[in-house]
Scaffold this motif. Structure first.
Motif, short mmCIF file in Angstrom:
data_model
loop_
_atom_site.label_atom_id
_atom_site.label_comp_id
_atom_site.label_asym_id
_atom_site.label_seq_id
_atom_site.Cartn_x
_atom_site.Cartn_y
_atom_site.Cartn_z
N ILE A 86 0.70 -1.26 -0.17
CA ILE A 86 0.02 -0.01 -0.14
C ILE A 86 0.49 1.14 0.10
CG2 ILE A 86 -1.34 1.31 1.58
CD1 ILE A 86 -2.79 -1.27 2.70
N VAL A 87 1.58 1.43 0.22
CA VAL A 87 2.81 2.82 1.05
C VAL A 87 3.54 2.53 -0.57
CG1 VAL A 87 4.71 3.33 2.08
CG2 VAL A 87 3.31 2.17 3.67
N ILE A 88 3.54 1.58 -0.97
CA ILE A 88 4.93 2.25 -2.51
C ILE A 88 4.04 1.97 -3.24
CG2 ILE A 88 6.35 0.42 -3.93
CD1 ILE A 88 7.44 1.30 -1.53
N VAL A 89 2.71 1.87 -3.11
CA VAL A 89 1.71 2.37 -4.50
C VAL A 89 1.50 3.85 -4.08
CG1 VAL A 89 -0.96 2.19 -5.43
CG2 VAL A 89 0.62 0.28 -4.35
N LEU A 90 1.25 3.92 -3.22
CA LEU A 90 0.84 5.79 -2.60
C LEU A 90 2.06 6.48 -3.06
CD1 LEU A 90 -1.83 5.28 0.37
CD2 LEU A 90 -1.83 5.65 -2.20
N GLY B 241 -1.82 12.74 -10.82
CA GLY B 241 -1.04 14.04 -9.95
C GLY B 241 -1.14 13.45 -8.31
N ALA B 242 -2.95 12.84 -7.95
CA ALA B 242 -3.93 12.78 -7.22
C ALA B 242 -3.01 12.85 -5.68
CB ALA B 242 -4.85 12.82 -7.05
N LEU B 243 -2.71 11.42 -5.77
CA LEU B 243 -2.03 10.50 -4.49
C LEU B 243 -0.63 10.32 -5.09
CD1 LEU B 243 -4.19 8.04 -4.36
CD2 LEU B 243 -4.34 9.96 -3.38
N THR C 29 9.80 -2.72 -7.45
CA THR C 29 9.30 -3.35 -5.94
C THR C 29 7.83 -3.52 -5.74
OG1 THR C 29 11.14 -0.85 -4.89
CG2 THR C 29 9.43 -2.47 -3.42
N THR C 30 6.89 -3.00 -6.60
CA THR C 30 5.62 -2.65 -6.28
C THR C 30 5.60 -4.61 -6.92
OG1 THR C 30 5.21 -1.13 -6.79
CG2 THR C 30 3.59 -2.34 -7.78
N ALA C 31 6.26 -4.77 -8.00
CA ALA C 31 5.95 -5.81 -9.15
C ALA C 31 7.30 -7.58 -7.76
CB ALA C 31 6.99 -6.22 -10.64
#
Length: 133
Positions: A17-21, A28-30, A55-57
């Motif tokens: 969750i942290v990496i995706v955000l 450019g919203a998040l 990292t997400t993968a």
């Protein structure tokens, strides 16, 4: 072992969750970089985007691996089988209610004790029809 796997799974979920955000979104919203136009943004640039994507993968693969491992462990503990295997069979903890007419026969029908089984064997009372003949 299951508790360790569960803790690892939760940590992977939080990291994912942290990496995706942290990644810059198209709108450019998040994204934390503020669109990338400013020079002092946190984690900006092409190299950082590749790092976050990789990292997400990796976290996604670990998430699926821990999910499958926990499913396998839960299936081994329960002895396998499906919920549908027990459909129509009376539960051992449930007591069979007596018939509406106070019948002495309290044994469940061989097909699971349902109302249709009772009607097929002629054990249940026929419904009365209002104004019937």
């Amino acid at each position: 072992m299951e508790n360790v796997l569960l803790v690892v799974h939760v940590l992977i979920v939080i990291a994912l969750i942290v990496i995706v955000l942290m990644q810059r979104s198209e709108g450019g919203a998040l994204g934390m970089g503020g669109g990338g136009s400013g020079g002092g943004g946190f984690l900006t640039g092409r190299g950082t985007a590749n790092l976050l994507t990789r990292t997400t993968a990796v976290l996604a693969v670990l998430f699926f691996a821990t999910s499958i491992a926990s499913t396998i462990m839960a299936n081994r503990q329960s002895g396998g089988g499906s919920v549908f295997d027990s459909v129509g069979q009376p539960s051992a903890t449930k007591s069979e209610p007596s018939a509406p007419g106070g019948g002495a026969d309290k044994t469940p029908a061989s097909g699971g004790g349902g109302i249709l089984d009772d009607l097929e064997k002629g054990r249940g009372p026929l419904p009365s029809v209002p104004g019937g003949r």
